[in-house]
Scaffold this motif. Structure first.
Motif, mmCIF file in Angstrom:
data_model
loop_
_atom_site.group_PDB
_atom_site.id
_atom_site.type_symbol
_atom_site.label_atom_id
_atom_site.label_comp_id
_atom_site.label_asym_id
_atom_site.label_seq_id
_atom_site.Cartn_x
_atom_site.Cartn_y
_atom_site.Cartn_z
ATOM 1 N N THR A 137 0.831 -1.206 0.000
ATOM 2 C CA THR A 137 0.000 0.000 0.000
ATOM 3 C C THR A 137 0.859 1.247 0.000
ATOM 4 O OG1 THR A 137 -1.857 1.092 1.099
ATOM 5 C CG2 THR A 137 -0.229 0.052 2.527
ATOM 6 N N GLY A 138 0.279 2.325 -0.497
ATOM 7 C CA GLY A 138 0.953 3.614 -0.542
ATOM 8 C C GLY A 138 -0.049 4.737 -0.352
ATOM 9 N N ASP A 139 0.357 5.942 -0.754
ATOM 10 C CA ASP A 139 -0.466 7.140 -0.614
ATOM 11 C C ASP A 139 -0.837 7.345 0.852
ATOM 12 O OD1 ASP A 139 -1.731 9.431 -1.560
ATOM 13 O OD2 ASP A 139 -3.658 8.405 -1.769
ATOM 14 N N ILE A 140 0.189 7.311 1.696
ATOM 15 C CA ILE A 140 0.004 7.412 3.138
ATOM 16 C C ILE A 140 0.304 8.844 3.581
ATOM 17 C CG2 ILE A 140 0.830 6.583 5.380
ATOM 18 C CD1 ILE A 140 1.510 3.921 3.810
ATOM 19 N N GLY A 141 -0.658 9.461 4.260
ATOM 20 C CA GLY A 141 -0.534 10.865 4.600
ATOM 21 C C GLY A 141 -0.120 11.183 6.026
ATOM 22 N N GLU A 180 -1.217 -2.478 10.514
ATOM 23 C CA GLU A 180 -1.828 -3.503 11.364
ATOM 24 C C GLU A 180 -2.527 -4.575 10.538
ATOM 25 O OE1 GLU A 180 -4.392 -1.211 13.873
ATOM 26 O OE2 GLU A 180 -2.781 -0.699 15.262
ATOM 27 N N LEU A 181 -2.731 -4.300 9.262
ATOM 28 C CA LEU A 181 -3.369 -5.273 8.375
ATOM 29 C C LEU A 181 -2.298 -6.238 7.866
ATOM 30 C CD1 LEU A 181 -5.617 -2.774 6.407
ATOM 31 C CD2 LEU A 181 -6.235 -4.160 8.387
ATOM 32 N N GLU A 182 -2.710 -7.229 7.149
ATOM 33 C CA GLU A 182 -1.784 -8.249 6.661
ATOM 34 C C GLU A 182 -1.138 -7.812 5.333
ATOM 35 O OE1 GLU A 182 -1.864 -12.980 5.521
ATOM 36 O OE2 GLU A 182 -3.642 -12.075 6.385
ATOM 37 N N ILE A 183 -0.362 -6.718 5.398
ATOM 38 C CA ILE A 183 0.274 -6.196 4.194
ATOM 39 C C ILE A 183 1.741 -6.599 4.140
ATOM 40 C CG2 ILE A 183 -1.300 -4.241 3.915
ATOM 41 C CD1 ILE A 183 0.985 -2.547 5.192
ATOM 42 N N ASP A 184 2.317 -6.468 2.954
ATOM 43 C CA ASP A 184 3.711 -6.871 2.758
ATOM 44 C C ASP A 184 4.679 -5.695 2.728
ATOM 45 O OD1 ASP A 184 3.515 -9.853 2.358
ATOM 46 O OD2 ASP A 184 2.020 -9.134 0.933
ATOM 47 N N TYR A 185 4.200 -4.489 2.444
ATOM 48 C CA TYR A 185 5.042 -3.292 2.479
ATOM 49 C C TYR A 185 4.167 -2.047 2.514
ATOM 50 C CZ TYR A 185 3.977 -2.526 -2.456
ATOM 51 O OH TYR A 185 3.309 -2.303 -3.625
ATOM 52 N N LEU A 186 4.765 -0.936 2.960
ATOM 53 C CA LEU A 186 4.158 0.384 2.896
ATOM 54 C C LEU A 186 5.076 1.269 2.068
ATOM 55 C CD1 LEU A 186 3.200 -0.657 5.920
ATOM 56 C CD2 LEU A 186 2.265 1.627 5.947
ATOM 57 N N MET A 187 4.488 2.040 1.147
ATOM 58 C CA MET A 187 5.265 2.943 0.301
ATOM 59 C C MET A 187 5.104 4.370 0.800
ATOM 60 S SD MET A 187 5.011 3.569 -3.813
ATOM 61 C CE MET A 187 5.823 2.012 -4.246
ATOM 62 N N PHE A 188 6.244 5.044 0.950
ATOM 63 C CA PHE A 188 6.265 6.438 1.390
ATOM 64 C C PHE A 188 6.977 7.273 0.322
ATOM 65 C CE2 PHE A 188 6.325 3.789 5.202
ATOM 66 C CZ PHE A 188 5.272 4.312 5.923
ATOM 67 N N GLY A 189 6.589 8.543 0.240
ATOM 68 C CA GLY A 189 7.241 9.448 -0.709
ATOM 69 C C GLY A 189 6.492 9.571 -2.016
ATOM 70 N N ASP A 190 5.330 8.926 -2.118
ATOM 71 C CA ASP A 190 4.536 9.033 -3.336
ATOM 72 C C ASP A 190 3.481 10.132 -3.209
ATOM 73 O OD1 ASP A 190 3.184 7.520 -1.419
ATOM 74 O OD2 ASP A 190 2.295 6.144 -2.862
ATOM 75 N N ARG A 191 3.580 10.926 -2.147
ATOM 76 C CA ARG A 191 2.707 12.100 -1.949
ATOM 77 C C ARG A 191 3.591 13.320 -1.771
ATOM 78 N NH1 ARG A 191 -2.600 11.160 1.417
ATOM 79 N NH2 ARG A 191 -2.253 13.357 1.785
ATOM 80 N N ASP A 192 3.276 14.393 -2.465
ATOM 81 C CA ASP A 192 4.089 15.603 -2.379
ATOM 82 C C ASP A 192 3.933 16.342 -1.055
ATOM 83 O OD1 ASP A 192 5.099 15.210 -4.934
ATOM 84 O OD2 ASP A 192 3.507 16.400 -5.873
ATOM 85 N N ASP A 193 2.843 16.102 -0.350
ATOM 86 C CA ASP A 193 2.568 16.860 0.865
ATOM 87 C C ASP A 193 3.111 16.201 2.137
ATOM 88 O OD1 ASP A 193 0.750 14.747 0.661
ATOM 89 O OD2 ASP A 193 -0.860 15.835 1.677
ATOM 90 N N VAL A 194 3.891 15.133 1.991
ATOM 91 C CA VAL A 194 4.416 14.403 3.146
ATOM 92 C C VAL A 194 5.922 14.172 2.943
ATOM 93 C CG1 VAL A 194 4.290 12.228 4.425
ATOM 94 C CG2 VAL A 194 2.214 13.241 3.508
ATOM 95 N N ASP A 195 6.715 14.299 4.017
ATOM 96 C CA ASP A 195 8.147 14.017 3.928
ATOM 97 C C ASP A 195 8.337 12.500 3.894
ATOM 98 O OD1 ASP A 195 10.867 13.634 4.187
ATOM 99 O OD2 ASP A 195 11.105 15.008 5.858
ATOM 100 N N GLY A 196 8.436 11.952 2.697
ATOM 101 C CA GLY A 196 8.511 10.506 2.515
ATOM 102 C C GLY A 196 9.738 9.870 3.125
#
Length: 179
Positions: A100-104, A114-130
């Motif tokens: 998953t991505g687009d995390i604000g 907390e869900l059964e995910i395999d990775y989190l993507m950061f930096g794909d939003r301009d308004d957050v310091d990825g």
């Protein structure tokens, strides 16, 4: 040293993918969907997956979990809301990758983590310091993080397990620079 996570545009040429994977040891490839209908996207994904998977590179679809099995890919990247992410997990886990991505915010990252995910993507939003978010996540949690970088950034000391690069930057990536 972070593994390379490639992000391909919908119009990627087969030759470009082949040349890039011959030069870079990529761990994952996200195939952006664009405006393609399911049939065209699945067909394109099948072709590109054969190339990437021969190089031990996992192939992920963009927000279309219902096509993962049909396209013979390794999983899906979900950037929509939590409901869509939960549905993808229910449909695909444990046999396929769900990221998953687009995390604000940190709160949103923890909720998804907390869900059964395999990775989190950061930096794909301009308004957050990825970079800050990816490093915080990697230091705090076990679920891997992807930091969407660009080749001009100094990635030394990156704590994230993966460095993601959009297709426009692939020619600038030097193997080993993602460390």
């Amino acid at each position: 040293m972070a593994d390379i996570f490639l992000i391909a545009e919908p119009d990627i040429a087969v030759e470009r993918l082949q040349a890039t994977l011959a030069r870079l040891p990529a761990a994952a490839l996200l195939l952006k969907a664009g405006d393609e209908d399911d049939f065209a996207y699945s067909d394109r994904a099948k072709t590109l997956a054969k190339i990437a998977q021969k190089r031990n590179c996992a192939v992920l679809l963009d927000n279309r979990p219902h096509l993962v099995r049909k396209a013979y890919v390794d999983g899906v990247h979900m950037s929509g809301g939590i409901k869509a992410l939960r549905e993808a997990i229910d449909e695909l886990k444990p046999d396929f990758i769900v990221g998953t991505g687009d995390i604000g915010s940190r709160h949103e990252a923890m909720t998804r983590g907390e869900l059964e995910i395999d990775y989190l993507m950061f930096g794909d939003r301009d308004d957050v310091d990825g970079r800050e978010m990816a490093d915080w996540w990697a230091e705090t949690f076990e679920v891997p993080s992807v930091f969407c970088a660009n080749p001009s950034q100094d990635l030394s000391g990156l704590k994230s397990e993966f460095a993601g690069f959009v297709e426009a930057d692939w020619d600038e990536i030097v193997p080993g620079d993602a460390s």
